[in-house]
Scaffold this motif. Structure first.
Motif, PDB file in Angstrom:
ATOM      1  N   THR A  76       0.838  -1.190   0.000  1.00  7.28           N
ATOM      2  CA  THR A  76       0.000   0.000   0.000  1.00  7.28           C
ATOM      3  C   THR A  76       0.877   1.246   0.000  1.00  7.28           C
ATOM      4  OG1 THR A  76      -0.194  -0.124   2.404  1.00  7.28           O
ATOM      5  CG2 THR A  76      -1.974  -1.083   1.133  1.00  7.28           C
ATOM      6  N   ILE A  77       0.589   2.104  -0.961  1.00  6.64           N
ATOM      7  CA  ILE A  77       1.304   3.371  -1.084  1.00  6.64           C
ATOM      8  C   ILE A  77       0.255   4.452  -1.341  1.00  6.64           C
ATOM      9  CG2 ILE A  77       3.013   4.693  -2.392  1.00  6.64           C
ATOM     10  CD1 ILE A  77       4.258   1.963  -3.198  1.00  6.64           C
ATOM     11  N   ASP A  78       0.210   5.448  -0.468  1.00  5.61           N
ATOM     12  CA  ASP A  78      -0.751   6.564  -0.621  1.00  5.61           C
ATOM     13  C   ASP A  78      -2.179   6.062  -0.826  1.00  5.61           C
ATOM     14  OD1 ASP A  78       1.326   8.428  -0.354  1.00  5.61           O
ATOM     15  OD2 ASP A  78       1.748   8.351  -2.506  1.00  5.61           O
ATOM     16  N   LYS A  79      -2.626   5.157   0.019  1.00  8.36           N
ATOM     17  CA  LYS A  79      -3.988   4.601   0.011  1.00  8.36           C
ATOM     18  C   LYS A  79      -4.334   3.825  -1.264  1.00  8.36           C
ATOM     19  CE  LYS A  79      -5.903   7.459   3.508  1.00  8.36           C
ATOM     20  NZ  LYS A  79      -6.728   6.966   4.543  1.00  8.36           N
ATOM     21  N   ALA A  80      -3.301   3.409  -1.992  1.00 12.30           N
ATOM     22  CA  ALA A  80      -3.525   2.610  -3.200  1.00 12.30           C
ATOM     23  C   ALA A  80      -2.701   1.335  -3.114  1.00 12.30           C
ATOM     24  CB  ALA A  80      -3.141   3.413  -4.439  1.00 12.30           C
ATOM     25  N   HIS A  82      -0.360  -1.376  -4.871  1.00 10.70           N
ATOM     26  CA  HIS A  82       0.599  -1.541  -5.960  1.00 10.70           C
ATOM     27  C   HIS A  82       1.255  -2.902  -5.789  1.00 10.70           C
ATOM     28  CE1 HIS A  82       0.382   2.749  -7.026  1.00 10.70           C
ATOM     29  NE2 HIS A  82       0.249   2.925  -5.730  1.00 10.70           N
ATOM     30  N   PHE A  83       1.422  -3.614  -6.900  1.00  6.83           N
ATOM     31  CA  PHE A  83       2.040  -4.929  -6.851  1.00  6.83           C
ATOM     32  C   PHE A  83       3.496  -4.835  -7.278  1.00  6.83           C
ATOM     33  CE2 PHE A  83      -2.310  -6.146  -6.608  1.00  6.83           C
ATOM     34  CZ  PHE A  83      -2.314  -7.364  -5.943  1.00  6.83           C
ATOM     35  N   PHE A  84       4.365  -5.534  -6.537  1.00  9.88           N
ATOM     36  CA  PHE A  84       5.790  -5.538  -6.814  1.00  9.88           C
ATOM     37  C   PHE A  84       6.257  -6.970  -7.022  1.00  9.88           C
ATOM     38  CE2 PHE A  84       4.969  -1.557  -4.801  1.00  9.88           C
ATOM     39  CZ  PHE A  84       5.796  -0.665  -5.470  1.00  9.88           C
ATOM     40  N   GLU A  85       7.036  -7.163  -8.067  1.00 12.72           N
ATOM     41  CA  GLU A  85       7.541  -8.495  -8.376  1.00 12.72           C
ATOM     42  C   GLU A  85       8.502  -8.949  -7.284  1.00 12.72           C
ATOM     43  OE1 GLU A  85       9.416 -10.880 -12.162  1.00 12.72           O
ATOM     44  OE2 GLU A  85       8.575  -8.887 -12.468  1.00 12.72           O
ATOM     45  N   VAL A  86       8.382 -10.214  -6.902  1.00 11.43           N
ATOM     46  CA  VAL A  86       9.211 -10.781  -5.836  1.00 11.43           C
ATOM     47  C   VAL A  86       9.839 -12.088  -6.309  1.00 11.43           C
ATOM     48  CG1 VAL A  86       7.811  -9.728  -4.000  1.00 11.43           C
ATOM     49  CG2 VAL A  86       7.297 -12.056  -4.764  1.00 11.43           C
TER      50      VAL A  86
END
Length: 185
Positions: A76-80, A82-86
């Motif tokens: 969660t970034i700024d109430k949104a 976001h998906f990050f590859e892991v």
């Protein structure tokens, strides 16, 4: 019924689920997920790092790696959302919500399939999450496939979705599949 009450009640139910019974249900649902067309056609998958009472997602990570699928975890970034590859070397930190989020800054460009978490699910594909609306905001613009993995105890139609709620394409439970058209298979 009020969503806050339903959330609290469901968390208690999930925490009381006997470990062996929970694991048996999870294995059955994993088999159904891995056999699904959505899983088989996906080369990139979005999935959470689960809390202890939720569906254990670690075997999903392992299977995705085994099948050379790209995996992304939400942050969660700024109430949104976001998906990050892991990958197996990714480091995580606990968010304010107690959920592990990747420290990675490698954003996922496209996700073919998102496994959408929740606490309570209707037979028409709607869900009650933890109350932040993060997934509903994300799903409003997402065009890939969505599946939720829910224990049969989490299926409950005694509530009404709100205008901003977005249904998932399919719910896999330990007793049956539910599509967002309301057809139980």
């Amino acid at each position: 019924m009020e969503k806050a009450f339903l959330r609290k009640q469901m968390i208690n139910t999930l925490e009381q689920l006997p470990k062996k019974r929970k694991q048996k249900k999870e294995r059955l649902m994993q088999q159904m997920l891995f056999a699904s067309q959505a899983w088989q056609n996906a080369s990139s998958i979005g999935v959470i790092r689960a809390l202890p009472f939720e569906f254990d997602t670690q075997p999903i990570f392992a299977q995705a790696i085994k099948e050379n699928k790209r995996i992304a975890v939400p942050k969660t970034i700024d109430k949104a959302l976001h998906f990050f590859e892991v990958d197996g070397d990714t480091l995580y930190q606990k968010s304010a919500f107690g959920v592990e989020e990747p420290i990675s800054e490698k954003a996922a460009l496209h996700l073919d399939l998102v496994l959408v978490p929740g606490l309570i699910f209707s037979t028409t594909g709607y869900r009650i999450g933890f109350g932040g609306g993060y997934y509903d905001r994300f799903l409003a613009n997402y065009r890939g496939k969505t599946i939720s993995l829910a224990f049969s105890e989490q299926i409950n139609d005694a509530w009404q979705p709100e205008a901003f709620d977005i249904p998932v394409d399919k719910i896999i439970t330990d007793s049956y599949d539910v599509t967002n058209e309301g057809a139980v298979r």
